[in-house]
Design an enzyme around this catalytic site. Structure first.
Site, PDB file in Angstrom:
ATOM      1  N   HIS A  44       0.834  -1.207   0.000  1.00 33.50           N
ATOM      2  CA  HIS A  44       0.000   0.000   0.000  1.00 33.50           C
ATOM      3  C   HIS A  44       0.870   1.260   0.000  1.00 33.50           C
ATOM      4  O   HIS A  44       0.556   2.249  -0.658  1.00 33.50           O
ATOM      5  CB  HIS A  44      -0.887   0.033   1.245  1.00 33.50           C
ATOM      6  CG  HIS A  44      -1.876  -1.088   1.358  1.00 33.50           C
ATOM      7  ND1 HIS A  44      -1.796  -2.048   2.339  1.00 33.50           N
ATOM      8  CD2 HIS A  44      -2.976  -1.397   0.635  1.00 33.50           C
ATOM      9  CE1 HIS A  44      -2.798  -2.895   2.222  1.00 33.50           C
ATOM     10  NE2 HIS A  44      -3.529  -2.531   1.183  1.00 33.50           N
ATOM     11  N   ASP A 157      -3.532  -6.914  -7.743  1.00 34.74           N
ATOM     12  CA  ASP A 157      -4.895  -7.331  -8.087  1.00 34.74           C
ATOM     13  C   ASP A 157      -5.100  -7.020  -9.567  1.00 34.74           C
ATOM     14  O   ASP A 157      -5.780  -6.056  -9.936  1.00 34.74           O
ATOM     15  CB  ASP A 157      -5.892  -6.594  -7.193  1.00 34.74           C
ATOM     16  CG  ASP A 157      -5.706  -6.951  -5.730  1.00 34.74           C
ATOM     17  OD1 ASP A 157      -6.225  -7.984  -5.305  1.00 34.74           O
ATOM     18  OD2 ASP A 157      -4.992  -6.212  -5.026  1.00 34.74           O
TER      19      ASP A 157
END
Ligand code: AMP
Length: 304
Positions: A44, A157
């Protein structure tokens, strides 16, 4: 209205409602959004750094979105640590953390949703029916609430970012989608909030995922079938490990459409895997360049 923008030195403002968000973003200039479900880690943080480099104001959203979890999935036990998340955001110079609760995001039944189409039914979508409708719906809501100029998503993802790109194109959403390379822990496992579920031995078994992807990529000059076979051989071995890997899918797909590529495909493709170790479901992928294609330059979204 309790939230004001604070200088980066004293940490980000934390907005809990759309009203708090709007006042925190007054005069924000060029705005970047990093959508997350929290339990933040280095993956992140790499997205935040990309956002920081491109915008005047960076918003990180932290919201565990119930709409993208199916029955029996890990919604209730998904790791949550807002104070730790805010501290990490402060370290990355994030301006605003938007952390709404479920009732704020979904004050009534979400009757109108974003249909993820046939691309949303493959791979992750086949294993997790309705998952991508939940993802695209919350991303669309976040875009409307934050109104960012750009939004950063991780290539971890890969199917999700392909669908978000397609949604912004198909729905003419005025947001530039920026892809961030997949970040791995030092042992090679893709960084993930769900890695916290793994015991030491499960983590050892899970390393078969990046090993399988590396083996697949190493076979790229022999074509798609060789790539699949090389990766599958590693995963077959891992199915007999203790604890074992239970393969969900292994697929070599077009990076934009997520259609399985044919035996004569050349150029770039995404080798994607999902598997369960114990009760933890993990996903991983690499970009593969298939034989003798002149694709020129460095393609976007290389997750090597
Ligand atoms: P999540 O909190 O899992 O929903 O992830 C939020 C964003 O961080 C998504 O765009 C993910 O693709 C991205 N992300 C998560 N893990 C990684 C990683 N290891 N490398 C790059 N991006 C990641």
């Amino acid at each position: 209205m309790t939230t004001t923008r604070t200088p980066a030195t004293s940490g980000p403002g934390v907005a809990r409602t759309p009203g708090e968000l709007r006042s925190a973003l007054a005069g924000a200039g060029r705005l970047a959004l990093v959508p997350t479900m929290g339990a933040l880690h280095e993956g992140h943080r790499s997205l935040m750094r990309l956002a920081r480099a491109e915008a005047d104001t960076v918003v990180v959203s932290v919201f565990v979105n119930p709409l993208q979890f199916g029955p029996g999935e890990d919604l209730d036990r998904y790791p949550r640590d807002l104070p730790g998340d805010v501290r990490q955001c402060a370290e990355e110079g994030v301006d605003v953390v938007f952390a709404p609760d479920t009732a704020t995001m979904y004050p009534r039944e979400q009757m109108i949703t974003v249909d993820a189409g046939t691309m949303g039914e493959r791979l992750e979508g086949a294993s997790r029916p309705g998952h991508f409708t939940g993802v695209l719906t919350v991303v669309a809501k976040l875009f409307h609430l934050v109104r960012p100029d750009l939004a950063v998503f991780g290539e971890k993802d890969a199917q999700q970012i392909a669908l978000v790109r397609r949604m912004t194109a198909d729905l003419n959403l005025p947001v530039r989608i920026v892809g961030a390379p997949l970040l791995r822990d030092p042992d090679g496992l893709a960084a993930s909030s769900r890695n916290a579920y793994l015991s030491a031995r499960e983590r050892e078994s899970a390393l078969a995922l990046p090993r399988a992807l590396s083996a697949g990529r190493a076979a790229a000059d022999r074509g798609p079938d060789a790539v699949r076979a090389a990766a599958r051989a590693v995963l077959d071995g891992a199915a007999r490990a203790i604890p074992p890997i239970a393969l969900d899918y292994l697929a070599l797909v077009d990076t934009a459409t997520f259609d399985e590529v044919g035996a004569d495909h050349t150029g770039q493709a995404c080798l994607a895997v999902a598997a369960r170790v114990g009760s933890t479901r993990l996903i991983d992928n690499v970009t593969v360049r298939l034989a003798a294609a002149d694709i020129g330059g460095t393609p976007e979204g290389d997750s090597s």
